[in-house]
Enzyme design. Structure first.
Site, short mmCIF file in Angstrom:
data_model
loop_
_atom_site.label_atom_id
_atom_site.label_comp_id
_atom_site.label_asym_id
_atom_site.label_seq_id
_atom_site.Cartn_x
_atom_site.Cartn_y
_atom_site.Cartn_z
N HIS A 154 0.83 -1.21 0.00
CA HIS A 154 0.00 0.00 0.00
C HIS A 154 0.87 1.27 0.00
O HIS A 154 0.42 2.34 0.39
CB HIS A 154 -0.96 0.03 1.20
CG HIS A 154 -1.68 -1.26 1.42
ND1 HIS A 154 -2.86 -1.57 0.80
CD2 HIS A 154 -1.37 -2.34 2.18
CE1 HIS A 154 -3.26 -2.78 1.16
NE2 HIS A 154 -2.36 -3.28 2.00
N SER A 284 16.38 19.81 -14.55
CA SER A 284 15.30 20.79 -14.61
C SER A 284 15.87 22.12 -15.09
O SER A 284 16.97 22.53 -14.68
CB SER A 284 14.67 20.97 -13.23
OG SER A 284 13.84 22.11 -13.20
#
Length: 479
Positions: A154, A284
């Site tokens: 999970h 970036s």
């Protein structure tokens, strides 16, 4: 050159795909294959007694490569038929062979048979690439077979596993894909010479009702094309379920790659594992410090396209009326090449990733330290009971201390100090000397290293044996 940038170019070819896969679906490969198939047909028909001369066959063979693409385009504009346009273009440079080119055949003789050759050759390009990805990842799994790491269910911290065992989960899916691709490739048959509706009526007429010669013609042409078998029954085309079979295993592989690369992206966020990052690479344009998992993101992006392409052959096969309708043609011109080109790209990119995966053991160790005290509580209880303590009393002590430590982590943003609390509590004095061994991460990984060793030796390495000679190819991504 400037004209090239004035019209849309598919990024699959202009930006990503390998030269061999781009060539496999090129016009040059397609139309030279058509000519080779016409030569196969003429040779077989001659051998079985039709009035075709050696000179006609030799003339055709001498003009396989010199295709006048401009003439073929002009012919297609006039005739509105691509196969007849190339029959005329071939006949123009083979005047003596012109009467026997395409003799008895229908368009699908060259169209469908060439598609089957391209599918077969496409698999032959993909399979060694997939083998190399599996090989690189197997080496990675072996290297890190016993390095403990947090497991996640999970996407929440769970029991420990190892970095190598997690890689084996990826490998298991890739091994399934390997078997699926090999099976799909081996199941391919040739359409052969079947005529306009698959009955071979035109060839039966050519051979004056001799069924044996028609069957031998089919067998000879199939053999010359490099196939062991042809489909015994077809309509005008081979069944479009064959396309489903081929693209379904590619789409399934796309799902595998998406899962693997998503896992890598999640682990990159945790700074536990990173894909290769070039010395001068920019992550970036705005944030110079970033090391974005660009390759894994590319794989996920293209894998989604590959999975989505599966819809095309499913719908195409479902709407083929009776012996054939032409609404398959335009769709297949796009979906079949794009599926193989996309699969080729993601395998090349994934090989590049798996050849340079970087692991940060100290970061992994820190994450384990944050969570392991909670996971070790059962071990602490068992040790106290063995030292003469009461199980219920010990459970309550651990529960209270765990809640206090959890509050520090969640409410104050501090580190997990459960272990320090245990050490300060006189109740746990009988086991203080055992704490290091009770909290050794390697005691929490079960049989993970043994599972890795057995899985690699029994299921992975044997799968790679046929590709041993092709393992040394390295991938340098141009973009």
């Amino acid at each position: 050159m400037e004209e090239e940038f004035m019209k849309y170019r598919s990024p699959l070819v202009s930006r990503y795909a390998s030269k061999e896969m781009a060539y496999n679906f090129s016009d040059r490969k397609k139309f030279t294959t058509w000519r080779k198939l016409w030569i196969c047909l003429a040779k077989a028909e001659k051998a079985l007694g039709l009035p075709i001369t050696d000179a006609q066959v030799q003339e055709m063979e001498s003009h396989v490569e010199d295709i006048d693409f401009a003439m073929a385009a002009d012919e297609e504009r006039k005739l509105r038929h691509d196969v007849m346009a190339h029959v005329h273009t071939f006949a123009h440079c083979c005047p003596s062979a012109a009467p026997i080119i395409h003799l008895g055949a229908t368009s699908c003789y060259v169209g469908d048979n060439t598609d089957l050759i391209m599918l077969r050759d496409g698999f032959d390009i993909l399979l060694p690439k997939l083998a190399r990805v599996i090989d690189r990842l197997a080496n990675f799994a072996e290297k890190y077979a016993d390095l403990p790491t947090l497991g996640f269910t999970h996407y929440q911290p769970a029991q420990l596993t190892t970095v190598g065992k997690r890689a084996c989960l990826w490998l298991q899916d890739l091994a399934m894909d390997m078997r699926n691709l090999q099976r799909a490739r081996d199941d391919l048959r040739f359409r052969g010479v079947k005529g306009t509706t698959g009955t071979q009526a035109s060839f039966l007429q050519l051979f004056q009702g001799d069924h044996d010669k028609v069957e031998e013609l089919d067998r000879m042409v199939t053999d010359m094309a490099g196939f062991k078998k042809s489909y015994l029954v077809t309509g005008q085309t081979y069944s479009r379920k064959v396309d489903i079979d081929c693209l379904s295993c590619l789409a399934s592989m796309g799902a595998t790659v998406h899962k693997i690369c998503t896992d890598i992206r999640l682990l990159a966020n945790l700074k536990e594992i990173e894909e290769p990052f070039e010395k001068e690479q920019i992550g970036s344009s705005a944030m110079p410090y970033k090391r974005n998992p660009m390759r894994a993101e590319r794989c996920c992006s293209l894998a989604r396209h590959l999975v989505a392409l599966m819809a095309d052959p499913l719908q195409t096969a479902s709407v083929q009326w009776l012996e054939r309708t032409l609404d398959d043609s335009a769709n297949r011109r796009i979906s079949l090449p794009e599926a193989f080109l996309t699969a080729d790209i993601i395998l090349s990119t994934l090989q590049n990733i798996t050849e340079g995966l970087v692991v940060y053991p100290k970061v992994i160790e820190r994450h384990i330290r944050h969570e392991l005290p909670f996971m070790a509580t059962e071990n602490l209880i068992m040790a106290m009971v063995k030292a003469g303590g009461n199980r219920q009393d010990c459970h309550e002590k651990i529960r209270v201390l765990s809640q206090q430590a959890a509050a520090v982590v969640k409410q104050e943003g501090g580190d997990n100090d459960l272990l320090a609390r245990v050490q300060c509590d006189p109740y746990f004095a009988p086991i203080l000397g055992q704490l290091d061994s009770l909290l050794d991460p390697k005691t929490f990984i079960g049989r993970a290293p043994q599972q890795v060793a057995r899985f690699l030796s029994e299921e992975v390495r044997p799968l790679l044996e046929p590709y041993k000679s092709k393992m040394d190819v390295k991938i340098e991504l141009e973009l």
